[in-house]
Design an enzyme around this catalytic site. Sequence first.
Site, PDB file in Angstrom:
ATOM      1  CB  SER A 144      -0.708   7.268   4.314  1.00 27.84           C
ATOM      2  OG  SER A 144       0.457   7.082   3.549  1.00 27.84           O
ATOM      3  CE1 TYR A 157      -3.712   6.755  -0.648  1.00 26.52           C
ATOM      4  CE2 TYR A 157      -1.519   7.584  -0.100  1.00 26.52           C
ATOM      5  CZ  TYR A 157      -2.532   6.645   0.068  1.00 26.52           C
ATOM      6  OH  TYR A 157      -2.350   5.607   0.957  1.00 26.52           O
TER       7      TYR A 157
HETATM    8  N1  LIG Z   1       0.674  -0.305   1.334  1.00 29.07           N
HETATM    9  C1  LIG Z   1       1.152   0.846   1.721  1.00 29.07           C
HETATM   10  O1  LIG Z   1       2.326   1.135   1.517  1.00 29.07           O
HETATM   11  C2  LIG Z   1       0.264   1.825   2.463  1.00 29.07           C
HETATM   12  C3  LIG Z   1       0.893   2.913   3.075  1.00 29.07           C
HETATM   13  C4  LIG Z   1       0.095   3.836   3.758  1.00 29.07           C
HETATM   14  C5  LIG Z   1      -1.265   3.672   3.797  1.00 29.07           C
HETATM   15  N2  LIG Z   1      -1.852   2.620   3.162  1.00 29.07           N
HETATM   16  C6  LIG Z   1      -3.318   2.501   3.228  1.00 29.07           C
HETATM   17  O2  LIG Z   1      -3.626   1.210   3.705  1.00 29.07           O
HETATM   18  C7  LIG Z   1      -4.955   0.880   3.345  1.00 29.07           C
HETATM   19  C8  LIG Z   1      -4.976  -0.536   2.809  1.00 29.07           C
HETATM   20  O3  LIG Z   1      -4.249  -0.587   1.591  1.00 29.07           O
HETATM   21  P1  LIG Z   1      -3.291  -1.798   1.186  1.00 29.07           P
HETATM   22  O4  LIG Z   1      -1.917  -1.258   1.103  1.00 29.07           O
HETATM   23  O5  LIG Z   1      -3.546  -2.964   2.019  1.00 29.07           O
HETATM   24  O6  LIG Z   1      -3.774  -2.017  -0.341  1.00 29.07           O
HETATM   25  P2  LIG Z   1      -4.568  -3.195  -1.045  1.00 29.07           P
HETATM   26  O7  LIG Z   1      -3.818  -4.476  -0.914  1.00 29.07           O
HETATM   27  O8  LIG Z   1      -4.883  -2.695  -2.408  1.00 29.07           O
HETATM   28  O9  LIG Z   1      -5.916  -3.310  -0.184  1.00 29.07           O
HETATM   29  C9  LIG Z   1      -6.951  -2.364  -0.309  1.00 29.07           C
HETATM   30  C10 LIG Z   1      -8.196  -2.934   0.326  1.00 29.07           C
HETATM   31  O10 LIG Z   1      -9.229  -1.955   0.248  1.00 29.07           O
HETATM   32  C11 LIG Z   1     -10.384  -2.576  -0.263  1.00 29.07           C
HETATM   33  N3  LIG Z   1     -11.254  -1.652  -0.971  1.00 29.07           N
HETATM   34  C12 LIG Z   1     -10.972  -0.845  -2.008  1.00 29.07           C
HETATM   35  N4  LIG Z   1     -12.071  -0.177  -2.413  1.00 29.07           N
HETATM   36  C13 LIG Z   1     -13.085  -0.586  -1.597  1.00 29.07           C
HETATM   37  C14 LIG Z   1     -14.464  -0.290  -1.494  1.00 29.07           C
HETATM   38  N5  LIG Z   1     -15.062   0.595  -2.326  1.00 29.07           N
HETATM   39  N6  LIG Z   1     -15.192  -0.909  -0.548  1.00 29.07           N
HETATM   40  C15 LIG Z   1     -14.627  -1.808   0.288  1.00 29.07           C
HETATM   41  N7  LIG Z   1     -13.321  -2.120   0.256  1.00 29.07           N
HETATM   42  C16 LIG Z   1     -12.574  -1.522  -0.691  1.00 29.07           C
HETATM   43  C17 LIG Z   1      -9.890  -3.681  -1.169  1.00 29.07           C
HETATM   44  O11 LIG Z   1     -10.861  -4.705  -1.269  1.00 29.07           O
HETATM   45  P3  LIG Z   1     -11.815  -4.985  -2.532  1.00 29.07           P
HETATM   46  O12 LIG Z   1     -11.072  -4.581  -3.756  1.00 29.07           O
HETATM   47  O13 LIG Z   1     -12.060  -6.467  -2.442  1.00 29.07           O
HETATM   48  O14 LIG Z   1     -13.044  -4.181  -2.266  1.00 29.07           O
HETATM   49  C18 LIG Z   1      -8.694  -4.184  -0.364  1.00 29.07           C
HETATM   50  O15 LIG Z   1      -9.104  -5.116   0.589  1.00 29.07           O
HETATM   51  C19 LIG Z   1      -5.412   1.953   2.366  1.00 29.07           C
HETATM   52  O16 LIG Z   1      -6.226   2.891   3.043  1.00 29.07           O
HETATM   53  C20 LIG Z   1      -4.109   2.600   1.950  1.00 29.07           C
HETATM   54  O17 LIG Z   1      -4.288   3.920   1.520  1.00 29.07           O
HETATM   55  C21 LIG Z   1      -1.113   1.680   2.513  1.00 29.07           C
END
Ligand SMILES: NC(=O)c1ccc[n+]([C@@H]2O[C@H](COP(=O)([O-])OP(=O)(O)OC[C@H]3O[C@@H](n4cnc5c(N)ncnc54)[C@H](OP(=O)(O)O)[C@@H]3O)[C@@H](O)[C@H]2O)c1
Length: 249
Positions: A144, A157
């Site tokens: 991130s 985080y």
């Molecule tokens: N969106 C942003 O602005 C942003 C910025 C920087 C980094 N990120 C990073 O991007 C990644 C994806 O996040 P996102 O933004 O796409 O959020 P999101 O829509 O909440 O997706 C998170 C994903 O992680 C999965 N997950 C959570 N806990 C899990 C577990 N114990 N086992 C397996 N899967 C799990 C969830 O699936 P289930 O709940 O179905 O398990 C979901 O598919 C994360 O690492 C986040 O920190 C996001």
Amino acid sequence: MMSNNITGKVVVITGASSGLGEAAARHLAAEGAKVVLGARRADRLGALVSEITSAGGEALAVATDVTVLADVQALVDAAVETFGRIDVLINNAGLMPLSPIESLKVDEWDRMIDVNIRGVLHGIAAALPHMKTQKSGQIITTSSVAGHLVFPASAVYSGTKYAVRAICEGLRQEVKPYNIRTTTLCPGAVKTELLDHISDVEVKAANSDYVGQVGIPANSFARMAAFAIGQPEDVDVNEIIFRPTAQLL
Ligand SMILES: NC(=O)c1ccc[n+]([C@@H]2O[C@H](COP(=O)([O-])OP(=O)(O)OC[C@H]3O[C@@H](n4cnc5c(N)ncnc54)[C@H](OP(=O)(O)O)[C@@H]3O)[C@@H](O)[C@H]2O)c1
């Protein structure tokens, strides 16, 4: 026709049930990858597999909790059993329950450490033996912008996202003998379900307002992943930081 260096590759994606992982699955499948999708919500994964296969792509779903090593091994093994190999692992599952440290939300700290750090290590442990044998592969990890800086309520985080950058840089150096590429993707504000799990009402409101204003679509991440995968095999894109043009920090 010039190869995009994505077609035919077997790509395992954790956190594929929503947000960045879901967008990457859709985009890479459209580029010809065979995608193997892991997350806990099997219903969402099933719907995505149906969508991809209806569009002529190849996809497989395996219900996976990344905090359980055996689950992640089963996900990777399913890819190898079904499609014969694993070319790319996208270690993407994560959560971001932001809060000030003095709130002492220890359960949420532990959960972030378990999913964001331990989950990534489980992915490496599951994929590396196969990639060593193949003498090829690529491990992509979602860090991130918060893996480069700390902002209010992001201490833990950010700690997890700094940690995976360190782990992936060490991995990069160590896997030279095996011809394995390592890529860390560092998104800024992207519109996903990531903010849903913030339990601190004020922190959630402030972040929702900000991401609502400047956040970009999840497909931005998918294009970065495709860029890194699609480079010729002797080119290793080690890290990409990208933000909305409107994002300050
Ligand atoms: N969106 C942003 O602005 C942003 C910025 C920087 C980094 N990120 C990073 O991007 C990644 C994806 O996040 P996102 O933004 O796409 O959020 P999101 O829509 O909440 O997706 C998170 C994903 O992680 C999965 N997950 C959570 N806990 C899990 C577990 N114990 N086992 C397996 N899967 C799990 C969830 O699936 P289930 O709940 O179905 O398990 C979901 O598919 C994360 O690492 C986040 O920190 C996001």
